[in-house]
Each structure stands twice: as C-alpha cells, then as structure tokens.
Design an enzyme around this catalytic site. Structure first.
Site, mmCIF file in Angstrom:
data_model
loop_
_atom_site.group_PDB
_atom_site.id
_atom_site.type_symbol
_atom_site.label_atom_id
_atom_site.label_comp_id
_atom_site.label_asym_id
_atom_site.label_seq_id
_atom_site.Cartn_x
_atom_site.Cartn_y
_atom_site.Cartn_z
ATOM 1 C CE LYS A 7 27.251 19.886 -14.216
ATOM 2 N NZ LYS A 7 25.695 19.859 -13.842
ATOM 3 C CG ASN A 8 25.579 16.240 -13.732
ATOM 4 O OD1 ASN A 8 25.776 17.137 -13.196
ATOM 5 N ND2 ASN A 8 25.322 16.084 -14.966
ATOM 6 C CB CYS B 165 16.228 25.705 -15.606
ATOM 7 S SG CYS B 165 16.617 24.439 -16.584
ATOM 8 C CG ASP C 126 24.031 16.788 -19.850
ATOM 9 O OD1 ASP C 126 23.262 17.419 -20.045
ATOM 10 O OD2 ASP C 126 24.385 16.453 -18.710
HETATM 11 N N1 EPU Z 1 11.399 14.967 -15.324
HETATM 12 C C1 EPU Z 1 9.937 15.208 -14.988
HETATM 13 N N2 EPU Z 1 9.633 14.704 -13.815
HETATM 14 C C2 EPU Z 1 10.560 14.594 -12.584
HETATM 15 C C3 EPU Z 1 11.930 14.605 -13.145
HETATM 16 C C4 EPU Z 1 12.268 14.537 -14.363
HETATM 17 O O1 EPU Z 1 9.178 15.350 -15.789
HETATM 18 O O2 EPU Z 1 10.324 14.169 -11.580
HETATM 19 C C5 EPU Z 1 11.843 15.247 -16.881
HETATM 20 C C6 EPU Z 1 12.689 16.320 -16.881
HETATM 21 O O3 EPU Z 1 11.898 17.729 -17.225
HETATM 22 C C7 EPU Z 1 13.443 16.127 -18.241
HETATM 23 C C8 EPU Z 1 13.633 14.528 -18.101
HETATM 24 O O4 EPU Z 1 12.533 14.083 -17.166
HETATM 25 O O5 EPU Z 1 12.649 16.346 -19.507
HETATM 26 C C9 EPU Z 1 14.878 14.007 -17.504
HETATM 27 O O6 EPU Z 1 15.421 14.888 -16.731
HETATM 28 P P1 EPU Z 1 16.282 14.216 -15.517
HETATM 29 O O7 EPU Z 1 15.562 14.196 -14.088
HETATM 30 O O8 EPU Z 1 17.093 13.249 -15.748
HETATM 31 O O9 EPU Z 1 17.563 15.528 -15.502
HETATM 32 P P2 EPU Z 1 17.870 15.926 -14.068
HETATM 33 O O10 EPU Z 1 18.196 14.707 -12.996
HETATM 34 O O11 EPU Z 1 17.394 17.028 -13.523
HETATM 35 C C10 EPU Z 1 20.636 15.279 -14.817
HETATM 36 C C11 EPU Z 1 21.979 16.319 -14.982
HETATM 37 C C12 EPU Z 1 21.606 16.996 -16.170
HETATM 38 C C13 EPU Z 1 21.374 16.098 -17.452
HETATM 39 C C14 EPU Z 1 20.091 15.257 -17.008
HETATM 40 C C15 EPU Z 1 19.958 14.200 -18.276
HETATM 41 C C16 EPU Z 1 22.557 16.420 -12.731
HETATM 42 C C17 EPU Z 1 22.911 17.364 -11.359
HETATM 43 N N3 EPU Z 1 22.182 17.026 -13.825
HETATM 44 O O12 EPU Z 1 19.426 16.327 -14.707
HETATM 45 O O13 EPU Z 1 23.030 17.706 -16.333
HETATM 46 O O14 EPU Z 1 21.115 16.896 -18.442
HETATM 47 O O15 EPU Z 1 20.078 14.470 -15.772
HETATM 48 O O16 EPU Z 1 20.977 13.657 -18.392
HETATM 49 O O17 EPU Z 1 22.887 15.088 -12.672
HETATM 50 C C18 EPU Z 1 24.270 19.315 -17.019
HETATM 51 O O18 EPU Z 1 25.150 18.650 -16.405
HETATM 52 O O19 EPU Z 1 24.537 20.158 -17.921
HETATM 53 C C19 EPU Z 1 22.952 19.033 -16.887
HETATM 54 C C20 EPU Z 1 21.788 19.859 -17.161
#
Ligand code: EPU
Length: 420
Positions: free
Chosen positions: A22-23, A117, A307
């Site tokens: 998915k990701n 969220c 995850d």
């Molecule tokens: N964060 C910030 N600022 C930003 C971006 C992120 O503070 O601009 C923080 C977030 O709040 C969090 C941390 O950084 O505490 C890491 O978040 P990240 O940005 O890596 O998460 P994401 O990119 O929003 C993706 C996956 C998630 C997975 C996370 C961590 C996708 C579409 N989603 O989310 O997947 O948990 O990386 O590996 O790729 C899932 O599949 O269930 C899922 C939630």
C-alpha cells in the site's frame, strides 16, 4: 458499518499470497502526475486507499484505467485541476502526496491541510519546508495549503529535521523536474521510498541514494511513460507471520521478500517461530508452542516498524513472560490497548511504553477498531481467543489489507464479515 466475526483458537495452517505494498502503491500512483505520458503500474493491491487515490487523480483530469491482474494505467496528460479537496484528504492523509508532483510539473497546488488522526497529530511542516527551499510560496488559507511557484522549481539542499516517509517522498517528487540538483539529508530509508525512486528512474528521473539517508536528485526537463511492478507489502507479510505465531500455527507466504523485514523476522524468531526463507517466500512454524514475549521499540527503517507494533503487542498478550513495547514514532498509537484489555490482556501503560504480561489465553469479546494496524492487532487477538470476537468498524482494515477474510480463511481461520 461492517463487522468481522471470528471464532478463534484455531492454529493457522497453509499458504497465502502477499499483495503489493500500500505505502509504495500510493506514492507511485501520485507520481504518475509528473508525466503526460501513460504509465502502467502492476501489483497494485486491492484496497480502499488505492481506490481513493485513483478517484483523486480522476478528479484532477487524469485518465485512470483499472486492468485485470492488479494493473492500473494512468494517463495524466489531461490534468486540469490542481486541487486535493478536504473530503478526500480527510479520509486519507496520503492524498498530500499530490503536492510534490503538482508543484514540480505545474507550479501550483491546492491541498487540504490534513488534520490530526487516530495515531497522532501528524503535521506536514517538513514537506512544506522542503517545497519552500525549492522556491515555492506556501500559505495556509481556509484549511488549504495554497502553494505556488513563480518559475520552475529550483534544486536545493534540504536537511530534514526528522525522518519522515511521505515528507521524503513528496520532496523527492518535487525535485524530479526542478532545475539543478537537490540533496535530501536525513531522508527516510524505507523500502517504499526506494521503490518510488526506482519507478521515477524508469520514467527518466535521475535519482541516486534512495534507500540511504542521503538522496540526490538531478532535475530533468520531463519524464516519459513506463511500466512498473510495485514491491510486496512488508507489513501485510509481518501481520500474517504474527498471525501464525499467535495461533501456534504454520504458514508459508508467497510473492513477498524477506530482505524487506529483517527486524520483524528477528523478533518473530525470538518468539520461538522457526523461520525459513527463499527469494520470494517466507515460512514460519511455531510447532504448536506458546510464543515467548519480546521487547520491541519502534523507529524508522531499518529498525522495528511502527506499523507492526500493534500486531506484536497482540502476540505479547498471550506469550510466556513480559514484553515491553516502546512506541517512538507516533505519540498516540496505543488505541488498541484498551480493546485488548477487554479480551483479558494484561497491559500496563506508562506514557509511550506498554508493559505486556502474557496471559496464555484471551477471551473473545466485542471490540472496536480505531485505525488500520489496531484493527489488525484485534484480528490477531480474535484468532487466538476462545469463543467469539466481534470487531466493529472493520472498514479500517479494508484500507490496508487486501481480501483479508479470504486470505485468513485460506489459512483455516473461522472469519466472517457481517454488514450491519
Ligand atoms: N512528522 C512531522 N512533520 C512532518 C512529517 C512528519 O512532525 O512534516 C512526524 C509525524 O507526526 C510522526 C513522524 O514524523 O511522528 C513520522 O511520520 P512520517 O511522516 O514518517 O509518517 P507518514 O509519512 O505520514 C508513513 C506511512 C505510515 C507509517 C509511517 C511511519 C504512508 C502512506 N504512510 O506515514 O503508514 O506509519 O510512514 O513509518 O506511507 C499505515 O500504513 O498504517 C501507516 C500509518
């Protein structure tokens, strides 16, 4: 809302095919906005989130055709809208991944600001900081990120303050058509980031270092078309392996890749599972034994993935001994704890640490799913529990697990979906 009814206490046995990730599929689909030539993407998982991103691309004017055999063709030659509306972003945060491609190709984007969220506040400040470094004017108006560049995006050196997966992906996509070189330091090393880079390189991008913490992108004038096969879902893989552990069963997973989830395999082995691997398969055999509790601490790749945290916690609830689970990535990813407690789990919460004392046997109960991975942990608990578990709000699971009842039934689980 649909419910899932599970009659547990049956060791899972058999073989299952793992779907595309998915990701990886979500950013790859949005990356198709970077080119006016058609792209063919294969091994797309059949998931609600994928349907959402396809309708978002369609709303923007792209022609999206679903083919048999898990293939999608996207022709973004006719894109004429640059907006990701609130109604879609609200249901799926990954919609923010259109920001980088739209700015890179069209110099403008209007994307609803994702709210908090179930698992945390999840800001997008790092995405925006990267875009601004490349010359984009960003302002937040009426709940929308209004982003515009007066001229072609400029390559820049960007140091991420924290490791963010979609942040790295968005900036990488923005840099693909920028003028000159972009360097992303402290980049996310997740395999899905590397998969996106591989896809973009097939279309003609010049990206090196994806999969490491420094990614270098040499901007090109345009991308062409191409065809790509999405990598297997390492979290779906880990979840079915954990299902075998918690039910003391024996499973073989096909169409997957053991190299994508080394940290998870090591922990599953610590529980007592005998693991064997080939290039595209993994098997796990508990030989009927009760699992041993394991300590885990989540962190960005290659460490143990957030995850898989909820699923390993479910394993710890029935295991022998005490397992300490530390969540370091998201601030509120313990929503499954209360539900597991309703099934008899012994878990003490102290901030971002959960201390799980294995109880041997869980009891079935009505429970409620709160997010995707929490739902997966409740399913695992239900598979190991005595009698009936009813999981409400199961729609969360359809966001990330393709054909879950069919796959679990194939492994001998007694699972049934009920519309209510
Ligand atoms: N964060 C910030 N600022 C930003 C971006 C992120 O503070 O601009 C923080 C977030 O709040 C969090 C941390 O950084 O505490 C890491 O978040 P990240 O940005 O890596 O998460 P994401 O990119 O929003 C993706 C996956 C998630 C997975 C996370 C961590 C996708 C579409 N989603 O989310 O997947 O948990 O990386 O590996 O790729 C899932 O599949 O269930 C899922 C939630």
């Amino acid at each position: 809302m649909d419910k899932l009814i599970i009659h547990g206490n049956v060791p899972l046995q058999g073989e299952v095919r793992i779907s595309g990730a998915k990701n990886a599929a979500l950013p790859i689909l949005t990356a198709s906005l970077l080119t006016s030539a058609p792209v063919h993407i294969h091994n797309i998982p059949h998931l609600h989130d994928v349907t959402t991103i396809m309708s978002l691309l369609g709303q923007m004017g792209a022609r999206v055709t679903l083919h048999e055999n898990l293939g999608v063709e996207v022709d973004a030659g006719s894109v004429n809208s640059f907006q990701a509306p609130y109604d879609l972003v609200r249901t799926m945060r990954a919609s923010v991944l259109v920001l980088g491609p739209l700015l890179s190709r069209f110099g403008r984007a209007e994307v609803s600001l994702p709210g908090g969220c179930a698992i945390g506040t999840r800001p997008v400040d790092q995405h925006l900081k990267g875009m601004q470094a490349m010359g984009v004017d960003v302002c937040i108006e009426n709940g929308y990120i209004q982003a515009q560049a007066k001229k072609r995006l400029q390559g820049a050196t960007i140091v991420m303050d924290i490791v963010t997966v979609t942040g790295t992906e968005n900036i990488m996509m923005a840099a693909v058509l920028a003028k000159g070189q972009t360097i992303i330091h402290n980049a996310a090393r997740e395999p899905e980031v590397e998969d996106l880079a591989n896809f973009l390189n097939i279309l003609g991008a010049k990206i090196t270092g994806a999969g490491t913490s420094t990614i270098v992108i040499e901007g090109v004038n345009e991308l062409g078309g191409g065809s790509y096969h999405v990598l297997p879902d390492r979290i779906e893989t880990g979840t079915y392996l954990a299902a075998a552990v918690i039910t003391r069963g024996k499973v073989k997973l096909k169409n997957t890749r053991p190299d994508l989830l080394e940290s998870v395999l090591l922990k599953l082995e610590e529980t007592g599972g005998e693991i064997n691997t080939g290039q595209d398969w993994i098997s796990l055999d508990m030989k009927g034994n009760r699992p041993r509790a394991v300590n885990i601490s989540t962190a960005p790749y290659p460490a143990f993935p957030t995850d898989m945290q909820a699923q390993m916690m479910a394993v710890n609830t029935v295991a022998e001994g005490v397992g300490i689970v530390t969540e370091t990535v998201f601030e509120n990813r313990f929503m499954h704890v209360q539900e597991l407690q309703r099934m008899g789990a012994d878990i003490a919460l102290k901030g971002n640490i959960a201390i799980c004392t294995g109880v041997g046997q869980l009891q079935g109960a009505p429970v409620m799913a709160t997010d995707l991975r929490a739902s997966a942990s409740l399913i695992l608990a239900g598979l190991a529990a005595e009698k009936e578990t009813v999981i409400n709000r199961i729609y969360h699971i359809d966001r990330g697990y393709s054909c879950i009842e069919e796959k679990l039934s194939q492994l001998g689980a007694r699972v049934q979906r009920m519309a209510s």
